[in-house]
Scaffold this motif. Sequence first.
Motif, PDB file in Angstrom:
ATOM      1  N   GLY A 112       0.770  -1.234   0.000  1.00  0.00           N
ATOM      2  CA  GLY A 112       0.000   0.000   0.000  1.00  0.00           C
ATOM      3  C   GLY A 112       0.797   1.276   0.000  1.00  0.00           C
ATOM      4  N   ARG A 113       2.082   1.192  -0.337  1.00  0.00           N
ATOM      5  CA  ARG A 113       2.930   2.377  -0.319  1.00  0.00           C
ATOM      6  C   ARG A 113       3.260   2.853  -1.721  1.00  0.00           C
ATOM      7  NH1 ARG A 113       5.054   3.648   4.711  1.00  0.00           N
ATOM      8  NH2 ARG A 113       5.623   5.537   3.609  1.00  0.00           N
ATOM      9  N   GLU A 114       3.499   4.142  -1.833  1.00  0.00           N
ATOM     10  CA  GLU A 114       4.000   4.695  -3.087  1.00  0.00           C
ATOM     11  C   GLU A 114       5.505   4.445  -3.132  1.00  0.00           C
ATOM     12  OE1 GLU A 114       4.508   8.937  -5.497  1.00  0.00           O
ATOM     13  OE2 GLU A 114       3.608   8.910  -3.494  1.00  0.00           O
ATOM     14  N   ALA A 115       5.940   3.673  -4.099  1.00  0.00           N
ATOM     15  CA  ALA A 115       7.354   3.345  -4.243  1.00  0.00           C
ATOM     16  C   ALA A 115       7.801   3.701  -5.650  1.00  0.00           C
ATOM     17  CB  ALA A 115       7.601   1.864  -3.970  1.00  0.00           C
ATOM     18  N   VAL A 116       8.935   4.372  -5.742  1.00  0.00           N
ATOM     19  CA  VAL A 116       9.465   4.810  -7.026  1.00  0.00           C
ATOM     20  C   VAL A 116      10.847   4.194  -7.215  1.00  0.00           C
ATOM     21  CG1 VAL A 116      10.152   6.780  -8.423  1.00  0.00           C
ATOM     22  CG2 VAL A 116       8.195   6.974  -6.869  1.00  0.00           C
ATOM     23  N   ALA A 117      11.010   3.452  -8.312  1.00  0.00           N
ATOM     24  CA  ALA A 117      12.296   2.841  -8.627  1.00  0.00           C
ATOM     25  C   ALA A 117      13.096   3.778  -9.517  1.00  0.00           C
ATOM     26  CB  ALA A 117      12.076   1.505  -9.330  1.00  0.00           C
ATOM     27  N   VAL A 118      14.328   4.090  -9.098  1.00  0.00           N
ATOM     28  CA  VAL A 118      15.187   4.960  -9.891  1.00  0.00           C
ATOM     29  C   VAL A 118      16.540   4.296 -10.094  1.00  0.00           C
ATOM     30  CG1 VAL A 118      14.028   7.040  -9.043  1.00  0.00           C
ATOM     31  CG2 VAL A 118      16.083   6.218  -7.875  1.00  0.00           C
ATOM     32  N   SER A 119      17.218   4.732 -11.142  1.00  0.00           N
ATOM     33  CA  SER A 119      18.520   4.185 -11.505  1.00  0.00           C
ATOM     34  C   SER A 119      19.142   5.123 -12.525  1.00  0.00           C
ATOM     35  CB  SER A 119      18.351   2.788 -12.107  1.00  0.00           C
ATOM     36  OG  SER A 119      17.735   2.876 -13.391  1.00  0.00           O
ATOM     37  N   PRO A 120      20.388   4.899 -12.927  1.00  0.00           N
ATOM     38  CA  PRO A 120      20.947   5.741 -13.993  1.00  0.00           C
ATOM     39  C   PRO A 120      20.093   5.746 -15.256  1.00  0.00           C
ATOM     40  CG  PRO A 120      22.710   4.583 -12.896  1.00  0.00           C
ATOM     41  CD  PRO A 120      21.428   4.037 -12.324  1.00  0.00           C
ATOM     42  N   ALA A 121      19.394   4.642 -15.526  1.00  0.00           N
ATOM     43  CA  ALA A 121      18.539   4.587 -16.714  1.00  0.00           C
ATOM     44  C   ALA A 121      17.366   5.553 -16.625  1.00  0.00           C
ATOM     45  CB  ALA A 121      18.023   3.163 -16.919  1.00  0.00           C
ATOM     46  N   THR A 122      16.977   5.926 -15.396  1.00  0.00           N
ATOM     47  CA  THR A 122      15.885   6.891 -15.222  1.00  0.00           C
ATOM     48  C   THR A 122      16.408   8.300 -14.938  1.00  0.00           C
ATOM     49  OG1 THR A 122      15.646   6.588 -12.816  1.00  0.00           O
ATOM     50  CG2 THR A 122      14.475   5.025 -14.247  1.00  0.00           C
ATOM     51  N   GLY A 123      17.732   8.492 -15.048  1.00  0.00           N
ATOM     52  CA  GLY A 123      18.328   9.803 -14.832  1.00  0.00           C
ATOM     53  C   GLY A 123      18.783  10.072 -13.414  1.00  0.00           C
ATOM     54  N   VAL A 124      18.814   9.022 -12.565  1.00  0.00           N
ATOM     55  CA  VAL A 124      19.243   9.195 -11.168  1.00  0.00           C
ATOM     56  C   VAL A 124      20.488   8.346 -10.942  1.00  0.00           C
ATOM     57  CG1 VAL A 124      18.620   8.977  -8.745  1.00  0.00           C
ATOM     58  CG2 VAL A 124      16.880   9.620 -10.430  1.00  0.00           C
ATOM     59  N   ASP A 125      21.608   9.005 -10.704  1.00  0.00           N
ATOM     60  CA  ASP A 125      22.895   8.330 -10.554  1.00  0.00           C
ATOM     61  C   ASP A 125      23.462   8.661  -9.175  1.00  0.00           C
ATOM     62  OD1 ASP A 125      25.637   7.615 -10.634  1.00  0.00           O
ATOM     63  OD2 ASP A 125      25.650   7.769 -12.823  1.00  0.00           O
ATOM     64  N   ALA A 126      23.424   7.701  -8.276  1.00  0.00           N
ATOM     65  CA  ALA A 126      23.876   7.948  -6.909  1.00  0.00           C
ATOM     66  C   ALA A 126      25.357   8.257  -6.854  1.00  0.00           C
ATOM     67  CB  ALA A 126      23.555   6.743  -6.022  1.00  0.00           C
ATOM     68  N   TYR A 127      26.153   7.638  -7.708  1.00  0.00           N
ATOM     69  CA  TYR A 127      27.598   7.881  -7.691  1.00  0.00           C
ATOM     70  C   TYR A 127      27.930   9.278  -8.175  1.00  0.00           C
ATOM     71  CZ  TYR A 127      32.554   7.470  -8.797  1.00  0.00           C
ATOM     72  OH  TYR A 127      33.913   7.689  -8.871  1.00  0.00           O
ATOM     73  N   ALA A 128      27.309   9.690  -9.266  1.00  0.00           N
ATOM     74  CA  ALA A 128      27.554  11.037  -9.796  1.00  0.00           C
ATOM     75  C   ALA A 128      26.771  12.098  -9.032  1.00  0.00           C
ATOM     76  CB  ALA A 128      27.186  11.085 -11.277  1.00  0.00           C
ATOM     77  N   GLY A 129      25.748  11.689  -8.313  1.00  0.00           N
ATOM     78  CA  GLY A 129      24.895  12.632  -7.601  1.00  0.00           C
ATOM     79  C   GLY A 129      23.798  13.225  -8.465  1.00  0.00           C
TER      80      GLY A 129
END
Length: 262
Positions: free
Chosen positions: A33-50
């Motif tokens: 029942g939670r709103e969950a959003v999956a992100v990754s470099p493919a979606t424009g979110v890169d944790a290493y680059a920030g």
Amino acid sequence: MQRSEKPGAGRIVVVGGTGLIGVRVTARLRAMGREAVAVSPATGVDAYAGAGLDDALAGAEAVIDLVNAPSWEPAAVLDFFRTASRNLAAAGRRAGLRHHLALSIVGVDRMPDNAYFLGKLAQEQGLREGGLPWTVVRSTQFMEFLTAIADGAETGGEVRAPVGQLQPIAAEDVAEAVATAALSPPAMGVIEIAGPERAPLDAMLRRRLAAAGDLRPVLSDPDARYFGGRVEALSLVPLGEARLGRLDLDAWLQRQALAKSA
């Protein structure tokens, strides 16, 4: 697995959400029942680059760190996990997150010659020092990776398994544990999870290969390494209390066979 408290309304951001565990964690959170959003470099979110982190975390309640290093070269893997963890913590502070959770490895602090494990320790340090309420979920090896372990240990047509016990856990049980921990109050510490069955590493690999019709012999070799690290009897299993998954190896193998024949 233990159930969480009643879910709140905040959005959960799953960084690395397109991988083996990330897809399952995102689906499990939505089923709860939670709103969950999956992100990754493919979606424009890169944790290493920030890149993209501030936009992804804006208005969120929690972030789940499931990123994986693109290179296992010792210096590169250490830099990747250290940098990604610090970037996530900094973006989380700016967003006012209530919970920063990362998936790590059981025994990560017991194999100092394993470069990947040292990287994961740096990731954990990023949470501890990140200034946010945090939880680390340490998991044993995934059942889905048993064949890859055998492939990496093959020499001359034989699989030479290091000495030691293994307690593998199914990816769906990992996802259940991670989702539950993310919806629970921050542990401000480490939670360990494992499969319900413990056996020697060579025996686990032998059962996996036999179920796949793989005829490679599996031998126990005290000198064999586990992704570069030396393995002692209990290096890869919990030493204390752990939350156990539902699926043992036989049940998981049966599911794999049914899925293959469908």
